[in-house]
Design an enzyme around this catalytic site. Structure first.
Site, PDB file in Angstrom:
ATOM      1  N   ASN A   7     -15.931 -36.221   0.010  1.00 17.02           N
ATOM      2  CA  ASN A   7     -14.575 -36.228   0.554  1.00 17.02           C
ATOM      3  C   ASN A   7     -14.605 -35.399   1.824  1.00 17.02           C
ATOM      4  OD1 ASN A   7     -11.882 -36.065   1.117  1.00 17.02           O
ATOM      5  ND2 ASN A   7     -11.260 -35.274  -0.881  1.00 17.02           N
ATOM      6  N   ARG A  91     -14.570 -41.012  -0.232  1.00 21.22           N
ATOM      7  CA  ARG A  91     -13.116 -41.151  -0.213  1.00 21.22           C
ATOM      8  C   ARG A  91     -12.703 -41.460   1.234  1.00 21.22           C
ATOM      9  NH1 ARG A  91      -8.568 -36.675  -0.057  1.00 21.22           N
ATOM     10  NH2 ARG A  91      -6.792 -38.029  -0.452  1.00 21.22           N
ATOM     11  N   HIS A 180      -2.849 -41.302  -2.463  1.00 17.59           N
ATOM     12  CA  HIS A 180      -3.232 -40.844  -3.814  1.00 17.59           C
ATOM     13  C   HIS A 180      -3.503 -42.033  -4.727  1.00 17.59           C
ATOM     14  CE1 HIS A 180      -0.491 -37.113  -3.041  1.00 17.59           C
ATOM     15  NE2 HIS A 180      -1.750 -36.778  -2.833  1.00 17.59           N
ATOM     16  N   GLY A 210       1.175 -32.308  -6.662  1.00 22.15           N
ATOM     17  CA  GLY A 210       0.238 -31.259  -6.269  1.00 22.15           C
ATOM     18  C   GLY A 210       0.767 -30.618  -5.009  1.00 22.15           C
ATOM     19  N   ARG A 241       4.969 -30.389   3.455  1.00 22.06           N
ATOM     20  CA  ARG A 241       5.554 -31.590   4.076  1.00 22.06           C
ATOM     21  C   ARG A 241       7.004 -31.767   3.635  1.00 22.06           C
ATOM     22  NH1 ARG A 241       0.865 -34.802   1.890  1.00 22.06           N
ATOM     23  NH2 ARG A 241      -0.863 -34.375   3.296  1.00 22.06           N
ATOM     24  N   ASP A 283       2.664 -22.441  -2.301  1.00 21.37           N
ATOM     25  CA  ASP A 283       2.107 -22.490  -3.653  1.00 21.37           C
ATOM     26  C   ASP A 283       3.225 -22.322  -4.689  1.00 21.37           C
ATOM     27  OD1 ASP A 283       0.847 -21.565  -6.170  1.00 21.37           O
ATOM     28  OD2 ASP A 283      -0.974 -21.683  -4.963  1.00 21.37           O
ATOM     29  N   PHE A 284       3.314 -23.299  -5.591  1.00 20.31           N
ATOM     30  CA  PHE A 284       4.415 -23.295  -6.552  1.00 20.31           C
ATOM     31  C   PHE A 284       4.409 -22.064  -7.463  1.00 20.31           C
ATOM     32  CE2 PHE A 284       6.883 -27.174  -6.168  1.00 20.31           C
ATOM     33  CZ  PHE A 284       6.124 -27.874  -5.237  1.00 20.31           C
ATOM     34  N   ARG A 285       3.224 -21.505  -7.708  1.00 17.79           N
ATOM     35  CA  ARG A 285       3.174 -20.308  -8.563  1.00 17.79           C
ATOM     36  C   ARG A 285       3.893 -19.146  -7.901  1.00 17.79           C
ATOM     37  NH1 ARG A 285      -3.079 -21.388  -9.657  1.00 17.79           N
ATOM     38  NH2 ARG A 285      -2.747 -22.065  -7.530  1.00 17.79           N
ATOM     39  N   GLY A 331      -1.988 -30.588  -9.674  1.00 19.51           N
ATOM     40  CA  GLY A 331      -1.817 -29.147  -9.904  1.00 19.51           C
ATOM     41  C   GLY A 331      -0.512 -28.759 -10.585  1.00 19.51           C
ATOM     42  N   GLU A 334       0.219 -31.041 -13.935  1.00 21.50           N
ATOM     43  CA  GLU A 334      -0.632 -30.738 -15.097  1.00 21.50           C
ATOM     44  C   GLU A 334      -0.382 -29.345 -15.662  1.00 21.50           C
ATOM     45  OE1 GLU A 334      -4.737 -31.284 -13.881  1.00 21.50           O
ATOM     46  OE2 GLU A 334      -4.209 -33.183 -12.933  1.00 21.50           O
ATOM     47  N   ASN A 335       0.027 -28.424 -14.779  1.00 23.06           N
ATOM     48  CA  ASN A 335       0.032 -27.011 -15.178  1.00 23.06           C
ATOM     49  C   ASN A 335       1.393 -26.338 -15.274  1.00 23.06           C
ATOM     50  OD1 ASN A 335      -2.917 -26.616 -15.207  1.00 23.06           O
ATOM     51  ND2 ASN A 335      -2.727 -27.093 -13.033  1.00 23.06           N
ATOM     52  N   GLU A 384      -9.975 -37.612  -9.490  1.00 23.11           N
ATOM     53  CA  GLU A 384     -10.225 -38.584  -8.420  1.00 23.11           C
ATOM     54  C   GLU A 384     -11.718 -38.777  -8.179  1.00 23.11           C
ATOM     55  OE1 GLU A 384      -7.075 -36.398  -6.232  1.00 23.11           O
ATOM     56  OE2 GLU A 384      -6.696 -38.313  -5.279  1.00 23.11           O
TER      57      GLU A 384
END
Ligand code: AMP
Length: 397
Positions: A7, A91, A180, A210, A241, A283-285, A331, A334-335, A384
């Site tokens: 990739n 990819r 994706h 993600g 974005r 970052d979502f965290r 990301g 899933e988490n 992927e």
């Protein structure tokens, strides 16, 4: 057969060497800062310690050479020689309307990929450089191009055409493509499998959430709609974005702030999304931590993100006249346990009931809805690289 999955970005190169028989990762790694000062290769062989090689990488060909050296190294290598690489899967971000499936790479294919460069000026040229570098170093090894856009090529005209003068489609192929695709394909197939069914008689919505995010509607095994468009900028609010906005905003902000269209484009791609809105992080965290600490803007950012996801799911349930499975992946999907729970609060009208206990899972394939829920909710880790390796094997076998 061992398959090297590549990739390639403009200054980076990610790789995985996958044993296709056991579908295990023998080694993976990343070359960073290619063509700039401070190039570094991080190589992680399975079951062994990570190795960092700091050495100049003036171009991608040197980077590929270093990857081969790392893979065949006496200490941290996992194969004896290049001969143990049976094929390379690349990819490729944009296949335009030319590629609806993966293809074995030859000169004609390379030319066709190059013709799509206009549609993805940041990504496709880098992908081509990666392919050419690998061909230079491994001239006898068959190579396959796997396109991010290919799975979405089954979208009907009514889904992919914009409400713009038709001549822009005719002249420049301005239409929705979606990205994706490898993930949406892999996850929708896995979701059906988890239910003991095939995709061919199911209506599936895949939420790939993600740093970049997109949602797709997979009706009887075929993608019928997806949230990203001509570029990955359309659709959900993402890490950096903007996703969907009123297009008139661009001219408005350009005039107010004295920005050029290119600078505006940069704002929309790199400075917007949850980063721009929350002023905390992409970052979502970090945003979740800030929201839990009482940061109101962080809270409203998360709410706006979940709301947009829920709206797309609603639109795609309408497009398919129903939905059997809603699968969360990538990301955040899933988490982020609380994020999934917040999104699923919108699905009452669909008869989708989240099971709080089952939802208490990270990065594991699992049904997370209650028994008897009319729609099955799932957490499905995407892969992927494995999907690229499988498609590569299928074409070179
Ligand atoms: P990806 O682009 O698929 O690698 O996803 C990256 C995003 O996933 C980042 O915004 C992370 O914050 C998010 N992510 C990863 N792990 C978690 C987690 N445990 N909780 C919330 N978000 C997470």
């Amino acid at each position: 057969m061992n398959i090297l999955v590549i990739n390639c970005g403009s200054s980076s190169l990610k790789y995985q060497l996958i044993d296709s028989a056991s579908e295990t990762v023998l080694a993976k790694g990343l070359c960073e800062r290619i063509g700039i000062d401070g190039s570094v290769l991080t190589h992680t062989p399975a079951g062994k310690d990570k190795v960092k090689v700091e050495t100049p990488m003036p171009n991608h060909t040197v980077a590929v050479k270093l990857v081969i050296d790392a893979l065949t190294n006496a200490d941290h290598g996992v194969i004896k020689s290049l001969d143990e690489i049976g094929a390379v899967g690349h990819r490729v971000v944009h296949g335009g309307e030319k590629f609806a499936t993966s293809v074995v790479i030859d000169d004609t294919v390379l030319k066709a990929i190059e013709e799509c460069n206009d549609l993805a000026p940041l990504h496709n040229p880098a992908n081509l450089i990666g392919i050419n570098s690998c061909r230079e170093i491994m001239p006898k090894v068959p190579m396959v191009a796997v396109f991010d856009t290919a799975f979405h090529q089954t979208m009907p005209e009514k889904a992919y055409l914009y409400g713009l003068p038709y001549e822009y489609y005719e002249k420049y192929k301005v239409r929705r493509y979606g990205f994706h695709g490898t993930s949406h394909d892999y996850v929708s197939a896995k979701a059906a499998e988890l239910l003991g069914r095939t995709r061919d008689d199911l209506k599936i919505i895949v939420c790939h959430l993600g740093n970049g995010g997109s949602i797709s509607a997979v009706n009887h095994g075929k993608c019928v709609d997806t949230s990203m468009g001509l570029t990955p900028l359309e659709g959900l609010i993402m890490g950096t974005r903007s996703g969907d906005i009123d297009p008139a905003i661009c001219d408005f902000i350009c005039q107010k702030e004295g920005l050029t269209p290119a600078e505006m484009n940069n704002v929309l791609n790199k400075k917007s999304g949850v980063l721009g809105l929350s002023r905390v992080s992409s970052d979502f965290r970090d945003i979740e931590a800030a929201a839990n600490d009482g940061n109101k803007l962080a809270r409203v950012t998360l709410d706006a993100f979940y709301y947009r996801v829920a709206k797309y799911v609603g639109a795609y349930a309408a497009a398919m006249n129903g939905v059997d499975i809603i699968a969360f992946t990538a990301g955040v999907g899933e988490n982020n346990i609380s994020g999934r729970a917040e999104i699923c609060k919108y699905f009452g009208y669909l008869g989708a009931e989240l099971d709080t206990e089952k939802n208490n899972v990270r990065g594991e394939e699992r049904i997370i809805s209650r028994d008897g829920s009319r729609v099955t909710l799932m957490c499905i880790p995407t892969n992927e690289e494995l999907a690229i390796a499988r498609q590569t094997l299928a074409l070179v076998k």
